[in-house]
Design a protein around this motif. Structure first.
Motif, short mmCIF file in Angstrom:
data_model
loop_
_atom_site.label_atom_id
_atom_site.label_comp_id
_atom_site.label_asym_id
_atom_site.label_seq_id
_atom_site.Cartn_x
_atom_site.Cartn_y
_atom_site.Cartn_z
N GLY A 13 -8.06 -8.93 -2.57
CA GLY A 13 -9.26 -7.83 -2.11
C GLY A 13 -9.48 -6.81 -2.62
O GLY A 13 -8.75 -5.99 -3.17
N GLY A 14 -11.02 -6.50 -2.09
CA GLY A 14 -11.81 -5.23 -3.08
C GLY A 14 -12.65 -4.53 -2.41
O GLY A 14 -13.49 -4.03 -2.69
N GLY A 15 -11.92 -4.34 -0.80
CA GLY A 15 -13.24 -3.56 -0.70
C GLY A 15 -12.23 -1.99 -0.67
O GLY A 15 -11.61 -1.90 -2.16
N GLU A 51 -17.64 5.22 7.07
CA GLU A 51 -18.70 5.78 6.05
C GLU A 51 -18.01 7.19 6.92
O GLU A 51 -19.01 8.71 5.66
N ALA A 52 -17.07 7.79 7.56
CA ALA A 52 -16.76 8.91 7.92
C ALA A 52 -15.32 9.00 7.75
O ALA A 52 -14.74 8.21 8.39
N THR A 53 -14.49 10.39 7.39
CA THR A 53 -13.53 10.27 7.24
C THR A 53 -13.21 11.62 7.86
O THR A 53 -13.82 12.77 8.63
N LYS A 186 -11.54 -16.82 -5.55
CA LYS A 186 -12.19 -16.96 -3.90
C LYS A 186 -10.69 -17.75 -3.67
O LYS A 186 -10.37 -18.58 -3.95
N ILE A 187 -9.81 -16.57 -3.13
CA ILE A 187 -8.59 -17.24 -2.84
C ILE A 187 -8.26 -18.37 -1.42
O ILE A 187 -9.47 -17.94 -0.82
N ALA A 188 -7.96 -19.59 -2.53
CA ALA A 188 -8.35 -20.28 -1.66
C ALA A 188 -6.45 -21.04 -0.68
O ALA A 188 -6.93 -21.66 0.72
N SER A 346 -9.97 4.39 10.08
CA SER A 346 -9.54 3.68 9.09
C SER A 346 -8.78 3.76 7.82
O SER A 346 -8.13 3.66 7.26
N ILE A 347 -10.29 4.40 7.27
CA ILE A 347 -9.22 4.40 5.93
C ILE A 347 -8.52 5.90 5.75
O ILE A 347 -7.62 5.53 4.71
N HIS A 348 -8.12 6.48 6.83
CA HIS A 348 -6.64 7.59 6.67
C HIS A 348 -5.92 6.84 6.83
O HIS A 348 -4.97 6.90 6.20
C1 LIG Z 1 -18.22 -0.86 12.69
C2 LIG Z 1 -16.86 -0.56 11.69
C3 LIG Z 1 -17.02 0.99 11.80
C4 LIG Z 1 -16.26 1.49 10.11
N1 LIG Z 1 -16.55 3.13 10.26
C5 LIG Z 1 -15.34 3.53 9.78
C6 LIG Z 1 -15.28 5.10 9.75
O1 LIG Z 1 -16.34 5.41 10.00
N2 LIG Z 1 -14.25 5.24 8.84
C7 LIG Z 1 -13.55 4.80 8.27
O2 LIG Z 1 -12.05 5.74 7.66
N3 LIG Z 1 -13.12 3.10 9.04
C8 LIG Z 1 -14.74 3.13 9.41
N4 LIG Z 1 -14.14 1.42 9.49
C9 LIG Z 1 -13.08 0.66 8.86
C10 LIG Z 1 -13.34 1.20 7.01
O3 LIG Z 1 -15.04 0.21 7.32
C11 LIG Z 1 -11.91 -0.16 6.78
O4 LIG Z 1 -10.92 0.83 7.06
C12 LIG Z 1 -12.56 0.05 5.34
O5 LIG Z 1 -13.49 -0.53 4.82
C13 LIG Z 1 -11.54 -1.41 4.52
O6 LIG Z 1 -11.62 -2.12 4.63
P1 LIG Z 1 -10.61 -2.90 3.76
O7 LIG Z 1 -10.74 -2.92 2.73
O8 LIG Z 1 -9.99 -3.82 5.08
O9 LIG Z 1 -12.23 -4.53 3.95
P2 LIG Z 1 -12.55 -5.44 3.62
O10 LIG Z 1 -14.32 -4.34 3.21
O11 LIG Z 1 -13.63 -6.80 4.54
O12 LIG Z 1 -12.37 -6.17 2.29
C14 LIG Z 1 -11.97 -6.94 2.35
C15 LIG Z 1 -11.97 -7.53 0.23
O13 LIG Z 1 -11.21 -9.08 0.29
C16 LIG Z 1 -11.52 -9.86 0.37
N5 LIG Z 1 -11.78 -11.66 0.42
C17 LIG Z 1 -11.70 -11.17 1.37
N6 LIG Z 1 -11.07 -13.04 1.75
C18 LIG Z 1 -11.20 -12.84 0.57
C19 LIG Z 1 -10.77 -14.85 -0.21
N7 LIG Z 1 -10.12 -15.23 0.47
N8 LIG Z 1 -11.20 -14.14 -1.64
C20 LIG Z 1 -10.88 -13.10 -2.45
N9 LIG Z 1 -11.62 -12.26 -1.88
C21 LIG Z 1 -11.21 -12.15 -0.12
C22 LIG Z 1 -13.70 -9.42 0.33
O14 LIG Z 1 -14.31 -10.21 -0.79
C23 LIG Z 1 -13.04 -8.38 0.21
O15 LIG Z 1 -12.93 -7.64 -0.97
C24 LIG Z 1 -14.82 1.44 10.09
C25 LIG Z 1 -15.03 -0.73 10.08
C26 LIG Z 1 -15.76 -1.12 11.41
C27 LIG Z 1 -16.18 -2.49 11.47
#
Ligand SMILES: Cc1cc2nc3c(=O)[nH]c(=O)nc-3n(C[C@H](O)[C@H](O)[C@H](O)COP(=O)(O)OP(=O)(O)OC[C@H]3O[C@@H](n4cnc5c(N)ncnc54)[C@H](O)[C@@H]3O)c2cc1C
Length: 510
Positions: A13-15, A51-53, A186-188, A346-348
C-alpha cells in the motif's frame, strides 16, 4: 547481522501510511542492510484525505531530516494552531482547542486551578486569554519562534494542514531517493506459510510474487493481509457512531486561517481545512440518522467557495483490529483501524506505529513477546484517543435525535472517571498513554460544558492580589506576543509559499 535478521520488508500500500513507513524505514536502514519494497496499485488509488495533523508530526519530520518550510511549500500546506469547534455544545456556541499550553503553572497547583480560583474571585477573563495559540489563531497570526523569541513562546505549538496527495508524493520522492523500491501492481492473493501461518508472499494480478520476512499492511480500509490472517475487528460504533464522510475541495476565498474548523451538523459534523491553493471540506455523518443526499446538500450549502469537484464518499466502521501486529505482519494506518478524523489523530497513529515498530523491531522469527508488547501499547494509545473523541459527542446539549442519543450513550469507565473528577474539583486525571495533554482535555471539557464545582484548595494559598497581578501579567505578555506576530499569510509568503496549483506537474498519482 545475524542469520535471522530481516533482509526484506514488504510494504503493501502506498497511501500516507505506506509512504510514511517507507520514508522512516529508509532512514533506519541502509539499502545493503535491508531491502524495502513498496507495492501499490494506481488503479485502486488512496483515500486522498487526511489533511490535518497534530504537533508531534514535527518530530517525524525532524527524524527524517525534512526541512519544515520546504515540506509546507511542497504540500501547499498551512499552519495549524488548534481546532475551532462550532455548535458542539449547542447551536451558536463555539470553543477552541488550542495546541500548546494555557498560561504557566505557579504556586502549588496547575495553572487552570489558579484561573478557576480567579473566576470565583470575580475575574471574567476566559481561559482562552491565557493561550498564545488561541490569541494568535483568532487574529490570523503565525510565527515560528526563534531562540530570541519571548519565553512565552515555550507555551506555543503548531502542526500543519496539507494536501494529502502531495504529502504522499513528497514522501515517495524522499523514500525512493533513499533506495526504497516501488512496485506497481494489484495484490491478488496473500499466501500464508503452512505450519506457522506466517505471511510467505503476495501474488500480484499479473502473477508476480513478492516475498519478504516482514510485511506492513498499509492497504487502507481493505486491510488485505490483516484480513488474510483472520485478525478480526473490534467495532466502536456504539461510541463513535459516524460511519460515512463526504469530502469536497472548494476554492479559496480568503487568506488561510491557522486553524481547522469542525462544525456540528444535524447528524455529524463538517470540517474545513485551509490550504494555500484550496480549502478542504468534508461532512462526517451517521448514515442511520441522515440520508446521503441530505448530507451532501448540507456540505455543499456550507462551503466558503465554489466546489472544485463532486463530493466523494468514504465509508468506514469505527474501531480497531484485534491485533495490529499479527505473526509477521504489522497493520498501519487505516488497515489497523479508524476512530474518526475529529482530532486529526490517524496520521499520528501511523507515526507512533512506525516508531513502536522500530523500538520493538523483530528478526525473522517475530517473537510473539514483541508483538504482544507492541499491541499492548497500540491498544492503550487508541483507547485513550477513543475516550477523548467520545467526550466531544457525549457531553452535548443539542436537540437533534442523533445528538440526544450521543448524550444518553453509556461511556467507557475510563472516560467517566475523568469527567467525574473534573466536574467535582477541576482535576485532570492523566494516564501514561494519553496522547492528549491536560490542555486538550481542559479545552474540550470546558468547551463541552463540563464545569468544575470547585477548585484545588491549594490554589487558595496564593494571595488574591498576587493572583490578579500574575494573571494580568501573563495576559499582557500573551496579548503582546500575539499582536507582534506576522499574519499567517505573510509568514507563508515569506517562508514557504507554494507554486500556484496550476503549476504543479501532474505526475501519475503515487
Ligand atoms: C473522511 C476522512 C478524513 C480524514 N482526515 C484525517 C485528518 O484530517 N488527519 C489525519 O491524521 N487523518 C485523517 N484521516 C485518516 C487518513 O486519511 C489516513 O490515516 C491516511 O490517509 C492513511 O491512509 P492509508 O495509507 O492507511 O490508506 P489509503 O490511503 O487507502 O492507502 C491504501 C493503499 O493501499 C493500496 N492498495 C489497496 N489494495 C491494494 C491491492 N489489492 N493491491 C495493491 N495495492 C493496494 C492502495 O492503492 C493505496 O496505495 C481521515 C480519514 C478519513 C476517512
Amino acid at each position: 547481522m545475524s542469520d535471522a535478521a530481516i533482509r526484506t520488508i514488504l510494504i503493501a500500500g502506498g497511501g500516507t501510511a505506506g509512504w510514511m513507513a517507507a520514508a522512516a524505514l529508509s532512514v533506519a536502514f541502509q539499502p545493503h542492510q535491508c531491502r524495502i519494497v513498496l507495492v501499490e496499485s494506481d488503479e485502486i488509488g488512496t483515500v486522498g484525505v487526511g489533511e490535518a495533523t497534530i504537533p508531534p508530526i514535527q518530530l517525524f519530520n525532524k527524524i527524517l531530516g525534512i526541512d519544515e518550510r520546504e515540506f509546507v511549500r511542497a504540500t501547499q500546506g498551512s499552519f495549524k494552531l488548534g481546532i475551532e469547534f462550532v455548535g458542539w455544545l449547542r447551536e451558536g456556541q463555539r470553543y477552541f482547542h488550542p495546541f500548546g499550553r494555557y498560561g504557566d503553572d505557579f504556586g502549588l497547583t496547575a495553572f487552570h486551578q489558579q484561573w478557576l480560583r480567579a473566576q470565583t474571585l470575580g475575574s471574567t477573563t476566559p481561559l482562552d486569554g491565557y493561550s498564545l495559540n488561541h490569541q494568535a489563531a483568532y487574529r490570523g497570526r503565525f510565527e515560528i519562534p526563534t531562540p530570541q523569541s519571548n519565553p512565552v513562546f515555550s507555551t506555543f505549538s503548531w502542526a500543519y494542514h496539507f494536501d494529502a496527495g502531495l504529502y504522499a508524493r513528497y514522501l515517495r520522492g524522499f523514500a525512493e531517493r533513499r533506495g526504497v523500491e516501488r512496485v506497481e501492481g494489484k495484490i491478488a492473493e496473500v499466501v500464508l506459510r503452512p505450519g506457522d501461518g506466517f505471511v510467505d508472499r503476495l501474488i500480484l494480478g499479473d502473477g508476480r510474487a513478492l516475498e519478504a520476512e516482514l510485511f506492513l499492511d498499509c492497504t487502507g480500509f481493505r486491510g488485505l493481509i490483516t484480513e488474510a490472517l483472520g485478525t478480526g475487528y473490534e467495532e466502536w460504533t456504539h461510541w463513535l457512531p459516524c460511519d460515512r464522510a463526504l469530502a469536497v475541495p472548494c476554492a479559496r476565498v480568503a487568506d488561510p486561517v491557522p486553524y481547522t474548523r469542525a462544525t456540528a451538523r444535524q447528524a455529524g459534523w463538517q470540517w474545513r481545512i485551509p490550504l494555500q491553493h484550496r480549502t478542504g471540506n468534508g461532512h462526517v455523518y451517521c448514515s442511520g440518522a441522515i440520508s446521503d443526499d441530505a448530507a451532501a446538500a448540507t456540505l455543499l450549502a456550507n462551503l466558503d467557495g465554489a466546489p472544485e469537484a463532486d463530493p466523494r464518499m468514504l465509508r468506514f466502521t469505527t474501531g480497531r483490529r484485534r491485533k495490529a501486529w499479527n505473526r509477521n505482519c504489522i497493520a498501519l494506518g487505516l488497515a489497523s483501524g479508524f476512530l474518526e478524523p475529529l482530532e486529526s489523530t490517524s496520521i499520528h497513529l501511523i507515526q507512533t506505529g512506525i516508531s513502536k515498530l522500530l523500538s520493538w523491531f523483530p528478526d525473522r522469527h517475530c517473537d510473539p513477546l514483541l508483538a504482544a508488547e507492541y499491541n499492548r501499547l497500540v491498544d492503550a494509545e487508541m483507547e485513550s484517543i477513543r475516550d477523548f473523541l467520545i467526550l466531544h459527542y457525549q457531553a452535548n446539549e443539542r436537540d437533534e435525535p442523533f445528538w440526544r442519543q450521543c448524550a444518553a450513550m453509556p461511556i467507557p469507565d475510563t472516560l467517566a472517571a475523568k469527567i467525574e473528577m473534573f466536574r467535582a474539583n477541576g482535576r485532570l486525571i492523566e494516564r501514561p498513554h494519553d496522547l492528549f495533554h491536560p490542555t486538550s482535555w481542559l479545552a474540550v471539557l470546558l468547551g463541552q460544558g463540563v464545569a468544575p464545582a470547585a477548585h484545588d484548595p491549594l490554589a487558595d494559598t496564593v494571595p488574591p492580589e498576587e493572583l490578579a497581578a500574575v494573571l494580568g501579567g501573563m495576559r499582557h505578555v500573551i496579548d503582546q506576543a500575539a499582536a507582534r506576530m506576522s499574519t499567517h499569510q505573510q509568514f507563508i509568503d515569506r517562508n514557504c509559499r507554494a507554486a500556484p496549483a496550476s503549476a504543479i506537474t501532474q505526475e501519475p498519482h503515487p
